[in-house]
Design a protein around this motif. Structure first.
Motif, PDB file in Angstrom:
ATOM      1  N   ASN A   1      30.332  31.430  43.250  1.00  0.00           N
ATOM      2  CA  ASN A   1      31.204  33.525  43.031  1.00  0.00           C
ATOM      3  C   ASN A   1      30.243  33.848  43.923  1.00  0.00           C
ATOM      4  OD1 ASN A   1      32.080  32.009  40.824  1.00  0.00           O
ATOM      5  ND2 ASN A   1      30.843  32.599  39.401  1.00  0.00           N
ATOM      6  N   GLY A   2      29.426  33.953  45.318  1.00  0.00           N
ATOM      7  CA  GLY A   2      28.837  34.982  45.654  1.00  0.00           C
ATOM      8  C   GLY A   2      30.332  35.185  47.190  1.00  0.00           C
ATOM      9  N   LEU A   3      30.171  33.489  47.109  1.00  0.00           N
ATOM     10  CA  LEU A   3      31.067  32.989  48.813  1.00  0.00           C
ATOM     11  C   LEU A   3      32.868  33.175  48.063  1.00  0.00           C
ATOM     12  CD1 LEU A   3      29.546  29.875  49.247  1.00  0.00           C
ATOM     13  CD2 LEU A   3      28.687  32.056  50.282  1.00  0.00           C
ATOM     14  N   TYR A   4      32.828  32.705  46.687  1.00  0.00           N
ATOM     15  CA  TYR A   4      33.952  33.657  46.674  1.00  0.00           C
ATOM     16  C   TYR A   4      34.561  35.238  47.037  1.00  0.00           C
ATOM     17  CZ  TYR A   4      35.031  29.089  44.839  1.00  0.00           C
ATOM     18  OH  TYR A   4      35.652  27.583  44.312  1.00  0.00           O
TER      19      TYR A   4
ATOM     20  N   LEU B   1      51.841  40.188  38.327  1.00  0.00           N
ATOM     21  CA  LEU B   1      51.112  41.354  39.307  1.00  0.00           C
ATOM     22  C   LEU B   1      50.846  41.674  37.200  1.00  0.00           C
ATOM     23  CD1 LEU B   1      51.673  42.608  42.490  1.00  0.00           C
ATOM     24  CD2 LEU B   1      49.613  41.829  41.688  1.00  0.00           C
ATOM     25  N   TYR B   2      51.754  41.945  36.603  1.00  0.00           N
ATOM     26  CA  TYR B   2      51.843  42.130  35.880  1.00  0.00           C
ATOM     27  C   TYR B   2      50.986  41.255  34.258  1.00  0.00           C
ATOM     28  CZ  TYR B   2      53.466  43.929  30.985  1.00  0.00           C
ATOM     29  OH  TYR B   2      54.022  44.015  29.817  1.00  0.00           O
ATOM     30  N   TYR B   3      51.561  40.352  34.724  1.00  0.00           N
ATOM     31  CA  TYR B   3      49.888  39.379  33.886  1.00  0.00           C
ATOM     32  C   TYR B   3      48.950  39.750  34.288  1.00  0.00           C
ATOM     33  CZ  TYR B   3      47.524  35.314  31.958  1.00  0.00           C
ATOM     34  OH  TYR B   3      46.742  34.755  31.372  1.00  0.00           O
ATOM     35  N   LEU B   4      48.514  40.157  35.373  1.00  0.00           N
ATOM     36  CA  LEU B   4      47.130  39.928  35.597  1.00  0.00           C
ATOM     37  C   LEU B   4      46.681  40.952  35.586  1.00  0.00           C
ATOM     38  CD1 LEU B   4      47.455  39.041  39.756  1.00  0.00           C
ATOM     39  CD2 LEU B   4      45.927  37.564  37.554  1.00  0.00           C
ATOM     40  N   GLN B   5      47.580  41.541  35.478  1.00  0.00           N
ATOM     41  CA  GLN B   5      47.044  43.294  35.033  1.00  0.00           C
ATOM     42  C   GLN B   5      46.762  43.891  33.297  1.00  0.00           C
ATOM     43  OE1 GLN B   5      50.198  45.364  37.048  1.00  0.00           O
ATOM     44  NE2 GLN B   5      49.548  46.262  38.439  1.00  0.00           N
ATOM     45  N   THR B   6      47.534  43.426  32.524  1.00  0.00           N
ATOM     46  CA  THR B   6      47.812  42.926  31.078  1.00  0.00           C
ATOM     47  C   THR B   6      46.936  41.800  30.284  1.00  0.00           C
ATOM     48  OG1 THR B   6      49.939  41.469  31.219  1.00  0.00           O
ATOM     49  CG2 THR B   6      49.709  43.806  31.299  1.00  0.00           C
ATOM     50  N   HIS B   7      46.364  40.994  31.285  1.00  0.00           N
ATOM     51  CA  HIS B   7      45.381  39.983  30.280  1.00  0.00           C
ATOM     52  C   HIS B   7      43.866  40.400  30.901  1.00  0.00           C
ATOM     53  CE1 HIS B   7      49.000  38.496  29.944  1.00  0.00           C
ATOM     54  NE2 HIS B   7      48.757  37.066  28.391  1.00  0.00           N
ATOM     55  N   ARG B   8      42.438  40.303  30.346  1.00  0.00           N
ATOM     56  CA  ARG B   8      41.530  40.112  30.798  1.00  0.00           C
ATOM     57  C   ARG B   8      41.079  38.809  31.620  1.00  0.00           C
ATOM     58  NH1 ARG B   8      38.395  44.442  28.514  1.00  0.00           N
ATOM     59  NH2 ARG B   8      37.110  43.199  28.287  1.00  0.00           N
ATOM     60  N   PRO B   9      39.988  38.914  32.702  1.00  0.00           N
ATOM     61  CA  PRO B   9      39.818  37.724  33.175  1.00  0.00           C
ATOM     62  C   PRO B   9      38.194  36.806  32.654  1.00  0.00           C
ATOM     63  CG  PRO B   9      38.921  39.780  34.555  1.00  0.00           C
ATOM     64  CD  PRO B   9      40.239  39.801  32.962  1.00  0.00           C
ATOM     65  N   ARG B  10      38.547  35.849  31.847  1.00  0.00           N
ATOM     66  CA  ARG B  10      37.618  35.058  31.605  1.00  0.00           C
ATOM     67  C   ARG B  10      36.073  34.901  32.178  1.00  0.00           C
ATOM     68  NH1 ARG B  10      40.675  30.647  27.476  1.00  0.00           N
ATOM     69  NH2 ARG B  10      42.190  32.710  26.486  1.00  0.00           N
ATOM     70  N   THR B  11      36.446  34.773  33.677  1.00  0.00           N
ATOM     71  CA  THR B  11      35.379  34.158  34.310  1.00  0.00           C
ATOM     72  C   THR B  11      35.446  35.265  35.333  1.00  0.00           C
ATOM     73  OG1 THR B  11      36.356  32.276  35.636  1.00  0.00           O
ATOM     74  CG2 THR B  11      35.975  31.817  33.518  1.00  0.00           C
ATOM     75  N   THR B  12      33.554  35.149  36.477  1.00  0.00           N
ATOM     76  CA  THR B  12      33.826  35.952  37.198  1.00  0.00           C
ATOM     77  C   THR B  12      34.624  34.970  38.648  1.00  0.00           C
ATOM     78  OG1 THR B  12      31.456  36.333  36.614  1.00  0.00           O
ATOM     79  CG2 THR B  12      31.846  36.754  39.027  1.00  0.00           C
ATOM     80  N   MET B  13      35.083  34.189  38.304  1.00  0.00           N
ATOM     81  CA  MET B  13      35.557  33.660  39.475  1.00  0.00           C
ATOM     82  C   MET B  13      37.390  33.620  39.312  1.00  0.00           C
ATOM     83  SD  MET B  13      37.137  29.734  40.803  1.00  0.00           S
ATOM     84  CE  MET B  13      37.476  29.258  39.248  1.00  0.00           C
ATOM     85  N   ASP B  14      37.608  33.991  38.203  1.00  0.00           N
ATOM     86  CA  ASP B  14      38.888  34.939  37.505  1.00  0.00           C
ATOM     87  C   ASP B  14      38.716  35.881  38.528  1.00  0.00           C
ATOM     88  OD1 ASP B  14      40.218  32.877  36.133  1.00  0.00           O
ATOM     89  OD2 ASP B  14      39.409  33.399  33.931  1.00  0.00           O
ATOM     90  N   LYS B  15      37.898  37.180  37.860  1.00  0.00           N
ATOM     91  CA  LYS B  15      37.546  38.294  38.807  1.00  0.00           C
ATOM     92  C   LYS B  15      38.153  38.850  39.903  1.00  0.00           C
ATOM     93  CE  LYS B  15      36.778  43.568  38.124  1.00  0.00           C
ATOM     94  NZ  LYS B  15      38.118  44.205  37.814  1.00  0.00           N
ATOM     95  N   ILE B  16      37.581  37.946  40.122  1.00  0.00           N
ATOM     96  CA  ILE B  16      37.520  37.707  41.716  1.00  0.00           C
ATOM     97  C   ILE B  16      38.969  38.012  42.551  1.00  0.00           C
ATOM     98  CG2 ILE B  16      36.645  36.422  44.011  1.00  0.00           C
ATOM     99  CD1 ILE B  16      33.860  36.023  42.297  1.00  0.00           C
ATOM    100  N   PHE B  17      39.181  36.446  42.194  1.00  0.00           N
ATOM    101  CA  PHE B  17      40.296  36.646  42.093  1.00  0.00           C
ATOM    102  C   PHE B  17      41.915  37.477  42.275  1.00  0.00           C
ATOM    103  CE2 PHE B  17      38.580  32.080  43.539  1.00  0.00           C
ATOM    104  CZ  PHE B  17      38.791  31.582  44.918  1.00  0.00           C
ATOM    105  N   GLY B  18      41.540  37.781  40.511  1.00  0.00           N
ATOM    106  CA  GLY B  18      42.662  38.569  40.141  1.00  0.00           C
ATOM    107  C   GLY B  18      42.282  40.324  41.015  1.00  0.00           C
ATOM    108  N   ASP B  19      40.961  40.572  41.494  1.00  0.00           N
ATOM    109  CA  ASP B  19      40.972  41.960  42.033  1.00  0.00           C
ATOM    110  C   ASP B  19      41.468  41.840  43.643  1.00  0.00           C
ATOM    111  OD1 ASP B  19      39.774  43.243  39.989  1.00  0.00           O
ATOM    112  OD2 ASP B  19      37.648  42.985  40.511  1.00  0.00           O
ATOM    113  N   MET B  20      41.136  40.227  44.020  1.00  0.00           N
ATOM    114  CA  MET B  20      42.001  40.369  45.023  1.00  0.00           C
ATOM    115  C   MET B  20      43.858  40.099  45.306  1.00  0.00           C
ATOM    116  SD  MET B  20      41.480  36.292  47.436  1.00  0.00           S
ATOM    117  CE  MET B  20      42.510  36.185  48.704  1.00  0.00           C
TER     118      MET B  20
END
Length: 584
Positions: free
Chosen positions: A193-196, A157-176
């Protein structure tokens, strides 16, 4: 309250649920299982209580793991955290249907994830890390968990909070993984990506998410089913199962369609055509090269606006052949070819193919000149499929000596396997083999050893012999198979060759025992599924289909609020009571 959390609700999967067995006999075996498609299908089908297919998929996932307990996209590739996480999530659900069947594999997958985690908290890329966190959170609430994962979750979680997602899929699963529903809702996502996004929102909220999509690959259908719970996606997803797994076509659709033109292989056409329909040509030459396959699939073909000068002669001949098949005029193509003939049409293959097409169309032409050019240039240095068309030309025009030389070259190029490769000595492939077999058949050589060996190669390469399970009352038999027995939601162990089904929820058969081809689950009394989680409403594994471990966190938070409010009221009453006593 303790009594409430101790309740275990059991859902019986009745035999009336449609479950399609694998058909027996010699059948095309042209798909490869993939981990994301199979794992997502398991997760989605678990939600709608289709436990037979859940066991199919989980049994395959056990077979697809690497020796160190991880998963790759396909077996034989390098394992990745994202695929290992999805597999572990699927297997935890399967464990609730057959307790004890997948437990060790789950723990091995968790161990691998912990081993994979870097000092900075990541498990690979951003999506790897996000899905690993989701899976480990589920494992933390898993009824049979014993490996400490809290620190790994915190570091992830610390890694996800301190690094920026590069793709839409990164962002989706990061927020998940972060449980950030507001951030997830704000993401603009289309296509897969809409399905993810819909999948992630349904996972976090435990509510259906309405979404439509024309995507019909197994992974997309699984995401749609999980997000919406719509039965039509369940039906479509089941249609995509192959021998118990979900995956991808192992071979190129055009190669299968080449083989399908041979007698005995027509059942490959309905397999290849749905994939062929998705191939959209980008260039003029692609429209021509692919046209024959579109015709084979009853798809429309248009050559409007194509510039002949940008095509090779054989492509123009192919346009004439296709137009003839479709009952359309082909005079322009013939006229162009005859006007641009100079002894032949440039090289050996162009000349051989053009002669084959024009003579087949009964075009009036002095063929002596191009045929003599072929004879003069007949050597053993060409790709194998060149000789297929030369063989048919020499046979049609009674060039016996050249025919014999060509046939001799073809036979000398045949590999020990019976196949022909692209050139002499190269590995056998379907397209070259099919083209040569078609030529041998056209010239009356279908009874030769060369033809029979090539035919057997294709048959053994593309087909598998699936034996039928023999049944006699409650006793079933299948040699070289292993049966996994399930009763009262518990895995009882396995037996080989023969099984007594009396009293079982059902069984899973895997054939053969080593390097399996099929996995097929059959309900007997009906499968049950208890919650795999330590708390009732967690993990998407409760008896009502569930949505994820966030249900536990959200439910727990709600419970704390209620308890806190109750205690506050009690304290206030006690305080007031104490005040009254002090006044007296």
């Amino acid at each position: 309250m303790q009594r409430f959390f101790g309740i275990v609700v059991t859902v019986l999967v009745l035999l009336s649920i449609v479950y399609v067995p694998v058909r027996a006999g010699e059948v095309p075996y042209v798909y490869d299982p993939t981990v994301p498609a199979t794992a997502l299908s398991v997760i989605a089908l678990y939600r709608v209580h289709n436990y037979g297919y859940v066991l199919d998929g989980c049994t395959w996932l056990q077979e697809l793991k690497t020796p160190d307990g991880a998963w790759a996209y396909r077996y034989g590739m390098a394992p990745q955290a994202k695929y290992t996480a999805l597999a572990v999530m699927a297997l935890m659900r399967g464990e609730s249907v057959a307790e004890g069947m997948f437990n060790r594999t789950i723990h091995a997958g968790v161990y691998w994830l912990l081993y994979k985690q870097s000092d900075n908290g990541s498990f690979g890329d951003y999506t790897d890390t996000a899905l690993a966190v989701v899976a480990l959170r589920e494992y933390e609430k898993f009824k049979y968990s014993w490996i400490p994962v809290k620190k790994a979750i915190q570091n992830g979680l610390y890694y996800l909070q301190t690094h920026r997602p590069r793709t839409t899929m990164d962002k989706i699963f990061g927020d998940m993984a972060l449980g950030d529903l507001q951030g997830l809702e704000s993401i603009e996502a289309t296509g897969v990506n809409g399905l993810y996004k819909a999948f992630a929102m349904a996972y976090l909220t435990r509510k259906s998410v309405q979404i439509n999509s024309a995507l019909d690959d197994p992974a997309s259908l699984a995401l749609l089913l999980y997000a919406t719970g719509d039965k039509r996606y369940e039906t479509d997803l089941i249609k995509k199962v192959h021998f118990g797994f979900w995956g991808v076509l192992k071979y190129q659709p055009p190669d299968l369609l080449e083989v399908a033109t041979l007698p005995g292989f027509s059942d490959l056409t309905p397999i290849a055509c749905p994939y062929m329909e998705k191939v959209k040509p980008q260039f003029e030459w692609e429209r021509v090269v692919l046209s024959g396959y579109y015709v084979e699939c009853n798809e429309s073909v248009s050559f409007t606006g194509i510039d002949y000068s940008k095509l090779k002669p054989w492509m123009i001949a192919e346009m004439a052949r296709i137009n003839h098949l479709l009952g359309r005029p082909y005079g322009d193509e013939v006229r162009y070819l005859t006007e641009h003939m100079e002894s032949g049409w440039g090289n050996f293959f162009n000349t051989a193919y053009v002669v084959w097409v024009l003579s087949d169309l009964n075009v009036t032409l002095n063929y002596t000149e191009p045929l003599n050019w072929l004879v003069t240039n007949l050597t053993d240095k060409y790709p194998n499929y060149y000789y297929a068309y030369a063989l048919m030309d020499f046979h049609r025009f009674n060039y016996t000596s050249a025919f014999n030389v060509t046939y001799s070259i073809i036979r000398s190029r045949q590999n020990p396997s019976g196949a022909w490769g692209y050139t002499a000595g190269s590995p056998g492939n379907l397209k070259s083999t099919a083209e040569i077999l078609r030529a041998l058949r056209a010239v009356g050589l279908a009874n030769t050893t060369a033809y029979q060996r090539g035919y057997r190669f294709i048959r053994s390469f593309l087909y598998a012999n699936i034996p039928a399970v023999m049944s006699n009352g409650t006793s079933i038999t299948l040699r070289n198979a292993v049966f996994f027995r399930i009763k009262n939601g518990i895995y009882l162990g396995n037996t080989t060759g023969t099984l007594n089904t009396s009293g079982l929820d059902g069984y899973v058969v895997m054939y053969p025992m080593v390097h399996p081809l099929i996995v097929n689950t059959t309900p007997v009394g009906g499968f049950t599924a208890g919650s795999p989680w330590k708390a009732l409403s967690s993990g998407g594994g409760n008896r009502t289909g569930g949505w994820g471990p966030y249900a536990f966190y959200l439910g727990g938070m709600g419970l704390l609020v209620i308890v806190g409010a109750y205690l506050a009221v009690v304290r206030r009453k006690r305080k007031k009571s104490g005040s009254r006593k002090s006044r007296k």
